[in-house]
Structures are given as structure tokens and as C-alpha cells.
Design a protein around this motif. Structure first.
Motif, PDB file in Angstrom:
ATOM      1  N   PRO A 166    -129.664  27.051  41.128  1.00  0.00           N
ATOM      2  CA  PRO A 166    -128.934  28.262  40.744  1.00  0.00           C
ATOM      3  C   PRO A 166    -128.847  29.275  41.890  1.00  0.00           C
ATOM      4  CG  PRO A 166    -131.173  28.360  39.932  1.00  0.00           C
ATOM      5  CD  PRO A 166    -131.024  26.995  40.536  1.00  0.00           C
ATOM      6  N   ASP A 167    -127.946  30.233  41.724  1.00  0.00           N
ATOM      7  CA  ASP A 167    -127.783  31.264  42.738  1.00  0.00           C
ATOM      8  C   ASP A 167    -129.010  32.164  42.816  1.00  0.00           C
ATOM      9  OD1 ASP A 167    -125.231  30.343  43.345  1.00  0.00           O
ATOM     10  OD2 ASP A 167    -124.315  31.572  41.775  1.00  0.00           O
ATOM     11  N   SER A 168    -129.628  32.423  41.663  1.00  0.00           N
ATOM     12  CA  SER A 168    -130.837  33.243  41.606  1.00  0.00           C
ATOM     13  C   SER A 168    -131.609  32.895  40.346  1.00  0.00           C
ATOM     14  CB  SER A 168    -130.484  34.733  41.607  1.00  0.00           C
ATOM     15  OG  SER A 168    -129.977  35.128  40.336  1.00  0.00           O
ATOM     16  N   LEU A 169    -132.786  33.475  40.198  1.00  0.00           N
ATOM     17  CA  LEU A 169    -133.580  33.243  38.991  1.00  0.00           C
ATOM     18  C   LEU A 169    -132.950  33.869  37.756  1.00  0.00           C
ATOM     19  CD1 LEU A 169    -137.208  33.754  40.386  1.00  0.00           C
ATOM     20  CD2 LEU A 169    -136.154  31.603  39.649  1.00  0.00           C
ATOM     21  N   MET A 170    -131.978  34.737  37.944  1.00  0.00           N
ATOM     22  CA  MET A 170    -131.309  35.375  36.811  1.00  0.00           C
ATOM     23  C   MET A 170    -130.040  34.637  36.402  1.00  0.00           C
ATOM     24  SD  MET A 170    -133.446  37.623  36.097  1.00  0.00           S
ATOM     25  CE  MET A 170    -132.537  38.409  34.758  1.00  0.00           C
ATOM     26  N   THR A 171    -129.739  33.519  37.046  1.00  0.00           N
ATOM     27  CA  THR A 171    -128.582  32.712  36.685  1.00  0.00           C
ATOM     28  C   THR A 171    -128.780  32.095  35.310  1.00  0.00           C
ATOM     29  OG1 THR A 171    -128.142  32.187  39.010  1.00  0.00           O
ATOM     30  CG2 THR A 171    -127.155  30.741  37.361  1.00  0.00           C
ATOM     31  N   TRP A 172    -127.746  32.167  34.465  1.00  0.00           N
ATOM     32  CA  TRP A 172    -127.817  31.590  33.123  1.00  0.00           C
ATOM     33  C   TRP A 172    -127.713  30.074  33.179  1.00  0.00           C
ATOM     34  CZ3 TRP A 172    -128.473  34.003  28.372  1.00  0.00           C
ATOM     35  CH2 TRP A 172    -128.463  35.407  28.384  1.00  0.00           C
ATOM     36  N   ASP A 173    -128.440  29.432  32.264  1.00  0.00           N
ATOM     37  CA  ASP A 173    -128.396  27.977  32.201  1.00  0.00           C
ATOM     38  C   ASP A 173    -128.539  27.529  30.746  1.00  0.00           C
ATOM     39  OD1 ASP A 173    -128.281  25.341  33.051  1.00  0.00           O
ATOM     40  OD2 ASP A 173    -130.438  25.217  33.447  1.00  0.00           O
ATOM     41  N   ILE A 174    -128.052  26.327  30.466  1.00  0.00           N
ATOM     42  CA  ILE A 174    -128.333  25.681  29.187  1.00  0.00           C
ATOM     43  C   ILE A 174    -129.669  24.972  29.350  1.00  0.00           C
ATOM     44  CG2 ILE A 174    -127.601  23.938  27.527  1.00  0.00           C
ATOM     45  CD1 ILE A 174    -124.733  24.452  28.358  1.00  0.00           C
ATOM     46  N   LEU A 175    -130.661  25.373  28.578  1.00  0.00           N
ATOM     47  CA  LEU A 175    -132.021  24.894  28.776  1.00  0.00           C
ATOM     48  C   LEU A 175    -132.359  23.673  27.940  1.00  0.00           C
ATOM     49  CD1 LEU A 175    -133.756  28.397  28.687  1.00  0.00           C
ATOM     50  CD2 LEU A 175    -132.784  27.207  30.656  1.00  0.00           C
ATOM     51  N   PHE A 176    -131.820  23.626  26.731  1.00  0.00           N
ATOM     52  CA  PHE A 176    -132.186  22.559  25.804  1.00  0.00           C
ATOM     53  C   PHE A 176    -131.150  22.527  24.695  1.00  0.00           C
ATOM     54  CE2 PHE A 176    -135.760  20.300  23.454  1.00  0.00           C
ATOM     55  CZ  PHE A 176    -135.960  19.352  24.444  1.00  0.00           C
ATOM     56  N   LEU A 177    -131.093  21.414  23.979  1.00  0.00           N
ATOM     57  CA  LEU A 177    -130.108  21.272  22.904  1.00  0.00           C
ATOM     58  C   LEU A 177    -130.747  20.994  21.546  1.00  0.00           C
ATOM     59  CD1 LEU A 177    -127.474  19.022  24.738  1.00  0.00           C
ATOM     60  CD2 LEU A 177    -127.383  21.501  24.396  1.00  0.00           C
ATOM     61  N   ILE A 178    -132.071  20.888  21.486  1.00  0.00           N
ATOM     62  CA  ILE A 178    -132.757  20.516  20.252  1.00  0.00           C
ATOM     63  C   ILE A 178    -133.610  21.683  19.751  1.00  0.00           C
ATOM     64  CG2 ILE A 178    -134.406  18.899  19.221  1.00  0.00           C
ATOM     65  CD1 ILE A 178    -133.665  16.903  21.408  1.00  0.00           C
ATOM     66  N   PRO A 179    -133.511  22.104  18.490  1.00  0.00           N
ATOM     67  CA  PRO A 179    -132.534  21.631  17.493  1.00  0.00           C
ATOM     68  C   PRO A 179    -131.187  22.344  17.610  1.00  0.00           C
ATOM     69  CG  PRO A 179    -133.980  23.233  16.486  1.00  0.00           C
ATOM     70  CD  PRO A 179    -134.468  23.054  17.898  1.00  0.00           C
ATOM     71  N   LEU A 180    -131.193  23.496  18.337  1.00  0.00           N
ATOM     72  CA  LEU A 180    -129.969  24.220  18.650  1.00  0.00           C
ATOM     73  C   LEU A 180    -129.932  24.474  20.151  1.00  0.00           C
ATOM     74  CD1 LEU A 180    -130.045  26.832  15.735  1.00  0.00           C
ATOM     75  CD2 LEU A 180    -128.422  24.951  15.956  1.00  0.00           C
ATOM     76  N   LYS A 182    -115.828  22.724  19.676  1.00  0.00           N
ATOM     77  CA  LYS A 182    -114.692  23.562  20.081  1.00  0.00           C
ATOM     78  C   LYS A 182    -115.080  25.035  20.107  1.00  0.00           C
ATOM     79  CE  LYS A 182    -109.865  24.572  18.962  1.00  0.00           C
ATOM     80  NZ  LYS A 182    -108.726  24.280  18.054  1.00  0.00           N
ATOM     81  N   HIS A 183    -115.793  25.480  19.055  1.00  0.00           N
ATOM     82  CA  HIS A 183    -116.210  26.881  19.005  1.00  0.00           C
ATOM     83  C   HIS A 183    -117.274  27.175  20.061  1.00  0.00           C
ATOM     84  CE1 HIS A 183    -116.480  30.805  17.216  1.00  0.00           C
ATOM     85  NE2 HIS A 183    -117.764  30.673  16.924  1.00  0.00           N
ATOM     86  N   ALA A 184    -118.216  26.240  20.252  1.00  0.00           N
ATOM     87  CA  ALA A 184    -119.282  26.439  21.234  1.00  0.00           C
ATOM     88  C   ALA A 184    -118.740  26.528  22.649  1.00  0.00           C
ATOM     89  CB  ALA A 184    -120.299  25.307  21.126  1.00  0.00           C
ATOM     90  N   SER A 185    -117.615  25.859  22.901  1.00  0.00           N
ATOM     91  CA  SER A 185    -117.047  25.840  24.256  1.00  0.00           C
ATOM     92  C   SER A 185    -116.488  27.196  24.670  1.00  0.00           C
ATOM     93  CB  SER A 185    -115.951  24.773  24.354  1.00  0.00           C
ATOM     94  OG  SER A 185    -114.846  25.118  23.535  1.00  0.00           O
ATOM     95  N   LEU A 186    -116.436  28.148  23.731  1.00  0.00           N
ATOM     96  CA  LEU A 186    -115.962  29.492  24.051  1.00  0.00           C
ATOM     97  C   LEU A 186    -117.103  30.488  24.244  1.00  0.00           C
ATOM     98  CD1 LEU A 186    -113.019  29.690  21.463  1.00  0.00           C
ATOM     99  CD2 LEU A 186    -112.894  29.051  23.876  1.00  0.00           C
ATOM    100  N   PHE A 187    -118.331  30.017  24.061  1.00  0.00           N
ATOM    101  CA  PHE A 187    -119.496  30.899  24.121  1.00  0.00           C
ATOM    102  C   PHE A 187    -119.831  31.279  25.559  1.00  0.00           C
ATOM    103  CE2 PHE A 187    -124.232  31.072  24.521  1.00  0.00           C
ATOM    104  CZ  PHE A 187    -124.401  32.316  23.932  1.00  0.00           C
ATOM    105  N   ILE A 188    -119.952  32.583  25.790  1.00  0.00           N
ATOM    106  CA  ILE A 188    -120.368  33.099  27.096  1.00  0.00           C
ATOM    107  C   ILE A 188    -121.571  34.014  26.880  1.00  0.00           C
ATOM    108  CG2 ILE A 188    -119.728  34.443  29.128  1.00  0.00           C
ATOM    109  CD1 ILE A 188    -116.832  33.729  28.622  1.00  0.00           C
ATOM    110  N   PRO A 189    -122.759  33.620  27.340  1.00  0.00           N
ATOM    111  CA  PRO A 189    -123.934  34.484  27.152  1.00  0.00           C
ATOM    112  C   PRO A 189    -123.856  35.723  28.023  1.00  0.00           C
ATOM    113  CG  PRO A 189    -124.480  32.609  28.532  1.00  0.00           C
ATOM    114  CD  PRO A 189    -123.071  32.378  28.053  1.00  0.00           C
ATOM    115  N   VAL A 190    -124.136  36.861  27.422  1.00  0.00           N
ATOM    116  CA  VAL A 190    -124.093  38.120  28.169  1.00  0.00           C
ATOM    117  C   VAL A 190    -125.373  38.913  28.020  1.00  0.00           C
ATOM    118  CG1 VAL A 190    -121.585  38.332  28.083  1.00  0.00           C
ATOM    119  CG2 VAL A 190    -122.947  39.252  26.208  1.00  0.00           C
TER     120      VAL A 190
END
Length: 235
Positions: free
Chosen positions: A106-120, A201-209
């Protein structure tokens, strides 16, 4: 007692966790090359349902492998747990180190990432799992060293603090995504396989802020309290 005095497999577990971290990195690089050739950013690309199912199986397989290492390396329930979280933490930290080395992310430690998918889906800044992993390493080392000459089990209050802290940390990771998804779906529908295409489809629009640092810090403090109690008893 002779079993407890046996030499601990530090190097073996470290090399296994490093190899797993590198393997995880390679898989993610392949996926990002296919779906994010210009670099990984939110919102995520919509994936076919069978690809998502495959990813879930891969994550489950990873957990099973780490648990297996803990079972093999440990001599009792406490040390098996300790070796599991130790291997998990090494794997997780070096996953990001290898990503930085190979693709400068990542660019920095504050870069957002998908960490896990289980259970959500878990999302958060890279700093979050790195901090969690460092505390896991500290706790694991304490438990392994404490069990070198005698049986040293976690007390009920220590387990309670660890579980409560873990719940708070997980809530911090999944809350943003869950709140977003529940704008359109009920909680039960989030686990409905028949709605997979709609969910994707809905999840593909999610942007964490916004990351729920307050909840996360509460979880970290509970973990530190548990570690502090272990240190006090260990002395």
C-alpha cells in the motif's frame, strides 16, 4: 513436564508463515492484475459469483492451514492457540511487506484494504491489522514462554477480555460495509446465496470513507488489558 521443556519450533513456524504470506501475496497480485490492472482502488470490481465462492474457500483453507500449524507446534490447548495466532500474525504482516516489495502497495499504513470476507466483508486501513498482528505476536510469545516449564493457561477474565476485544475489532472492520449493504438488503439477505448477483452489484459501489476508530481502540484496549494480566501472572 519433559514435553514442556522440549525446544520450541520458532524458526519452523516463522518460515511456514513467511511462505504462506508470500503465497497469499502472489495470489492477490494475480487477482489485481486481472481486475485492477491500473492499481487497486475502491469501489471494487464486480466479480462472478463462482470467483467469490472460490475466494471464500481460499480464506477458509488459509485458516485451516494456520490452525493446523498451531495444533502441530503446540503441546496443550494454550500453546496451540498461541502458535496459531503467532503464525497468523507473521503471515498477515509479511503479506503487506511482500505486497510493498513486489508491487509498491500500500501507499501508506492508512491505505484502505479489503481484509477478509468471512462472514461479511472486512475493510479498514492497513494500520489496523498490523496493530492487531503485533499484539497477537506479543501475546503468543508470552504464552509460549510461560508454558516452557509449567502449564500456564489463560484465566477466564483474560479469555473474556480477548474475546470482547476481538468482537469490538471485528465490528469496527465490518460495520461500514454492513451498514451500506443494509440500505438495500436485510441482514439475513446478506447471507442469501440466491441473491448473490444483486449483492455483488450493490457491493461493487461501496467506497469506504470512515473507519470506526473509537470502536477499534476499545477492542485494542481490551486486548492490552488481557495481555497486561498475562504479564502480571507470568512474572
Amino acid at each position: 513436564m519433559r514435553m514442556l521443556q522440549k525446544r520450541e519450533p520458532w524458526i519452523t513456524v516463522i518460515f511456514f508463515a513467511l511462505a504462506m504470506g508470500l503465497l497469499e501475496t502472489v495470489v492477490v497480485i494475480y487477482l489485481r492484475e486481472l481486475y485492477y490492472p491500473e492499481g487497486f482502488v475502491f469501489p471494487v470490481k464486480a466479480m462472478a459469483s463462482h470467483i467469490i465462492s472460490t475466494e471464500l474457500l481460499r480464506e477458509l483453507a488459509t485458516l485451516v492451514m494456520l490452525l493446523t500449524v498451531g495444533i502441530i507446534a503446540g503441546k496443550n490447548g494454550t500453546t496451540r492457540f498461541a502458535w496459531f495466532i503467532y503464525a497468523f500474525a507473521i503471515w498477515d504482516i509479511f503479506y503487506y511487506i511482500f505486497l510493498k516489495w513486489l508491487v509498491d502497495w500500500p501507499d501508506s499504513l492508512m491505505t484502505w484494504d479489503i481484509l477478509f470476507l468471512i462472514p461479511l466483508t472486512w475493510v479498514g486501513p492497513v494500520l489496523g491489522p498490523v496493530l492487531n498482528s503485533l499484539m497477537m505476536i506479543l501475546l503468543a510469545v508470552l504464552l509460549i514462554m510461560a508454558n516452557k516449564t509449567r502449564i500456564f493457561n489463560l484465566a477466564l477474565v483474560e479469555w473474556s477480555l480477548l474475546v470482547a476485544g476481538s468482537v469490538m475489532v471485528i465490528i469496527a472492520y465490518v460495520r461500514g460495509y454492513t451498514v451500506y449493504m443494509m440500505e438495500k438488503f436485510s441482514f439475513a439477505e446478506l447471507f442469501d446465496g440466491s441473491k448473490m448477483d444483486e449483492l455483488v452489484k450493490h457491493a461493487s459501489l461501496f467506497i469506504p470513507v470512515h473507519f470506526y476508530w473509537g470502536i477499534f481502540v476499545i477492542g485494542v484496549v481490551l486486548h492490552l488489558l488481557a495481555i497486561g494480566l498475562v504479564i502480571r501472572r507470568f512474572k
